[in-house]
Scaffold this motif. Structure first.
Motif, PDB file in Angstrom:
ATOM      1  N   PRO A  41     -10.132 -11.962   8.098  1.00  0.00           N
ATOM      2  CA  PRO A  41     -11.521 -12.426   8.162  1.00  0.00           C
ATOM      3  C   PRO A  41     -12.139 -12.183   9.533  1.00  0.00           C
ATOM      4  CG  PRO A  41     -10.170 -14.036   7.058  1.00  0.00           C
ATOM      5  CD  PRO A  41      -9.226 -13.009   7.592  1.00  0.00           C
ATOM      6  N   GLY A  42     -13.300 -11.560   9.558  1.00  0.00           N
ATOM      7  CA  GLY A  42     -14.002 -11.320  10.798  1.00  0.00           C
ATOM      8  C   GLY A  42     -13.456 -10.182  11.633  1.00  0.00           C
ATOM      9  N   LYS A  43     -12.476  -9.466  11.107  1.00  0.00           N
ATOM     10  CA  LYS A  43     -11.876  -8.366  11.859  1.00  0.00           C
ATOM     11  C   LYS A  43     -12.021  -7.049  11.100  1.00  0.00           C
ATOM     12  CE  LYS A  43      -8.476 -11.165  14.330  1.00  0.00           C
ATOM     13  NZ  LYS A  43      -7.030 -11.302  14.704  1.00  0.00           N
ATOM     14  N   GLU A  44     -11.820  -5.961  11.810  1.00  0.00           N
ATOM     15  CA  GLU A  44     -11.874  -4.649  11.195  1.00  0.00           C
ATOM     16  C   GLU A  44     -10.592  -4.370  10.418  1.00  0.00           C
ATOM     17  OE1 GLU A  44     -14.788  -2.326  14.385  1.00  0.00           O
ATOM     18  OE2 GLU A  44     -12.735  -1.645  14.063  1.00  0.00           O
ATOM     19  N   ARG A  45     -10.710  -3.487   9.446  1.00  0.00           N
ATOM     20  CA  ARG A  45      -9.533  -3.077   8.700  1.00  0.00           C
ATOM     21  C   ARG A  45      -8.574  -2.336   9.623  1.00  0.00           C
ATOM     22  NH1 ARG A  45     -11.004  -0.444   3.175  1.00  0.00           N
ATOM     23  NH2 ARG A  45     -11.907   1.125   4.564  1.00  0.00           N
ATOM     24  N   GLU A  46      -7.272  -2.627   9.470  1.00  0.00           N
ATOM     25  CA  GLU A  46      -6.270  -2.124  10.391  1.00  0.00           C
ATOM     26  C   GLU A  46      -5.123  -1.480   9.622  1.00  0.00           C
ATOM     27  OE1 GLU A  46      -3.897  -4.034  14.199  1.00  0.00           O
ATOM     28  OE2 GLU A  46      -3.897  -5.160  12.312  1.00  0.00           O
ATOM     29  N   PHE A  47      -4.637  -0.372  10.139  1.00  0.00           N
ATOM     30  CA  PHE A  47      -3.489   0.303   9.547  1.00  0.00           C
ATOM     31  C   PHE A  47      -2.246  -0.572   9.660  1.00  0.00           C
ATOM     32  CE2 PHE A  47      -0.624   3.662   8.496  1.00  0.00           C
ATOM     33  CZ  PHE A  47       0.466   3.515   9.353  1.00  0.00           C
ATOM     34  N   VAL A  48      -1.418  -0.568   8.601  1.00  0.00           N
ATOM     35  CA  VAL A  48      -0.172  -1.330   8.607  1.00  0.00           C
ATOM     36  C   VAL A  48       1.028  -0.394   8.513  1.00  0.00           C
ATOM     37  CG1 VAL A  48       1.219  -3.036   7.391  1.00  0.00           C
ATOM     38  CG2 VAL A  48      -1.262  -3.351   7.584  1.00  0.00           C
ATOM     39  N   ALA A  49       1.025   0.475   7.505  1.00  0.00           N
ATOM     40  CA  ALA A  49       2.186   1.339   7.282  1.00  0.00           C
ATOM     41  C   ALA A  49       1.775   2.541   6.454  1.00  0.00           C
ATOM     42  CB  ALA A  49       3.300   0.573   6.575  1.00  0.00           C
ATOM     43  N   ALA A  50       2.553   3.626   6.585  1.00  0.00           N
ATOM     44  CA  ALA A  50       2.303   4.820   5.788  1.00  0.00           C
ATOM     45  C   ALA A  50       3.623   5.463   5.408  1.00  0.00           C
ATOM     46  CB  ALA A  50       1.439   5.815   6.551  1.00  0.00           C
ATOM     47  N   ILE A  51       3.596   6.209   4.304  1.00  0.00           N
ATOM     48  CA  ILE A  51       4.782   6.921   3.840  1.00  0.00           C
ATOM     49  C   ILE A  51       4.362   8.296   3.347  1.00  0.00           C
ATOM     50  CG2 ILE A  51       4.604   5.900   1.520  1.00  0.00           C
ATOM     51  CD1 ILE A  51       7.702   5.859   1.464  1.00  0.00           C
ATOM     52  N   SER A  52       5.139   9.302   3.675  1.00  0.00           N
ATOM     53  CA  SER A  52       4.806  10.661   3.283  1.00  0.00           C
ATOM     54  C   SER A  52       5.048  10.868   1.786  1.00  0.00           C
ATOM     55  CB  SER A  52       5.642  11.661   4.073  1.00  0.00           C
ATOM     56  OG  SER A  52       7.025  11.476   3.796  1.00  0.00           O
ATOM     57  N   GLY A  53       4.569  11.985   1.283  1.00  0.00           N
ATOM     58  CA  GLY A  53       4.714  12.271  -0.131  1.00  0.00           C
ATOM     59  C   GLY A  53       6.157  12.304  -0.585  1.00  0.00           C
ATOM     60  N   SER A  54       7.034  12.805   0.262  1.00  0.00           N
ATOM     61  CA  SER A  54       8.457  12.874  -0.069  1.00  0.00           C
ATOM     62  C   SER A  54       9.161  11.549   0.127  1.00  0.00           C
ATOM     63  CB  SER A  54       9.135  13.922   0.814  1.00  0.00           C
ATOM     64  OG  SER A  54       9.110  13.497   2.167  1.00  0.00           O
ATOM     65  N   GLY A  55       8.519  10.650   0.868  1.00  0.00           N
ATOM     66  CA  GLY A  55       9.151   9.367   1.174  1.00  0.00           C
ATOM     67  C   GLY A  55      10.041   9.408   2.398  1.00  0.00           C
ATOM     68  N   VAL A  56      10.176  10.567   3.009  1.00  0.00           N
ATOM     69  CA  VAL A  56      11.077  10.707   4.159  1.00  0.00           C
ATOM     70  C   VAL A  56      10.457  10.139   5.430  1.00  0.00           C
ATOM     71  CG1 VAL A  56      12.227  12.373   5.656  1.00  0.00           C
ATOM     72  CG2 VAL A  56      12.252  12.706   3.175  1.00  0.00           C
ATOM     73  N   LEU A  57       9.175  10.419   5.624  1.00  0.00           N
ATOM     74  CA  LEU A  57       8.498   9.958   6.835  1.00  0.00           C
ATOM     75  C   LEU A  57       7.842   8.609   6.594  1.00  0.00           C
ATOM     76  CD1 LEU A  57       6.742  13.283   7.906  1.00  0.00           C
ATOM     77  CD2 LEU A  57       8.908  12.361   8.738  1.00  0.00           C
ATOM     78  N   LYS A  58       8.015   7.690   7.530  1.00  0.00           N
ATOM     79  CA  LYS A  58       7.378   6.378   7.467  1.00  0.00           C
ATOM     80  C   LYS A  58       6.872   6.016   8.848  1.00  0.00           C
ATOM     81  CE  LYS A  58      10.479   4.799   3.794  1.00  0.00           C
ATOM     82  NZ  LYS A  58      11.437   3.732   3.353  1.00  0.00           N
ATOM     83  N   HIS A  59       5.798   5.269   8.859  1.00  0.00           N
ATOM     84  CA  HIS A  59       5.221   4.833  10.132  1.00  0.00           C
ATOM     85  C   HIS A  59       4.689   3.415   9.973  1.00  0.00           C
ATOM     86  CE1 HIS A  59       3.340   5.036  14.007  1.00  0.00           C
ATOM     87  NE2 HIS A  59       2.147   4.814  13.490  1.00  0.00           N
ATOM     88  N   TYR A  60       4.904   2.586  10.993  1.00  0.00           N
ATOM     89  CA  TYR A  60       4.465   1.188  10.948  1.00  0.00           C
ATOM     90  C   TYR A  60       3.760   0.826  12.250  1.00  0.00           C
ATOM     91  CZ  TYR A  60       8.133   0.820   7.336  1.00  0.00           C
ATOM     92  OH  TYR A  60       8.930   1.002   6.227  1.00  0.00           O
ATOM     93  N   ILE A  61       2.851  -0.135  12.159  1.00  0.00           N
ATOM     94  CA  ILE A  61       2.363  -0.713  13.405  1.00  0.00           C
ATOM     95  C   ILE A  61       3.452  -1.604  13.968  1.00  0.00           C
ATOM     96  CG2 ILE A  61      -0.085  -0.614  12.878  1.00  0.00           C
ATOM     97  CD1 ILE A  61       0.104  -3.601  12.096  1.00  0.00           C
TER      98      ILE A  61
END
Length: 121
Positions: A41-61
């Protein structure tokens, strides 16, 4: 076109767990990078996590590393966010998103409607 529908949000006590799901339409799900974002609430949308199409690459805040895990099952056209050791500051609406290119500069093309996660202290 890709349609995304999130589910699994709810109210949980601090220290608890939730598993968010995102169901995607389309036959080319495995080609998309999938991400999770949150907006408090009251904040901008923020990235949390992502995963590549193959599932091999992942990234987190940094704030969720070691607590959240992103995964995907191509056969079910689904991506998940397992959230453990939840904190009140994790309270937000969580969105699923999809894009075609891995990398921070590449924008997400498709978004879900979001699911509310509330963590009580």
């Amino acid at each position: 076109q890709v349609q995304l529908v999130e589910s699994g949000g709810g109210l949980v006590q601090a220290g608890g767990t939730l598993r968010l799901s995102c169901a995607a339409s389309g036959r080319t799900f495995s080609t998309y990078v999938m991400g999770w974002f949150h907006q408090a609430p009251g904040k901008e949308r923020e990235f949390v996590a992502a995963i590549s199409g193959s599932g091999v690459l992942k990234h987190y805040i940094d704030s969720v590393k070691g607590r959240f895990t992103i995964s995907r099952v191509s056969g079910k056209n689904s991506v998940y966010l397992q959230m453990n050791s939840l904190k009140p500051e994790d309270t937000a609406v969580y969105f699923c998103a999809a894009k075609t290119t891995w990398g921070r500069s590449a924008p997400y093309d498709y978004w879900g409607q979001g699911t509310q996660v509330t963590v009580s202290s």
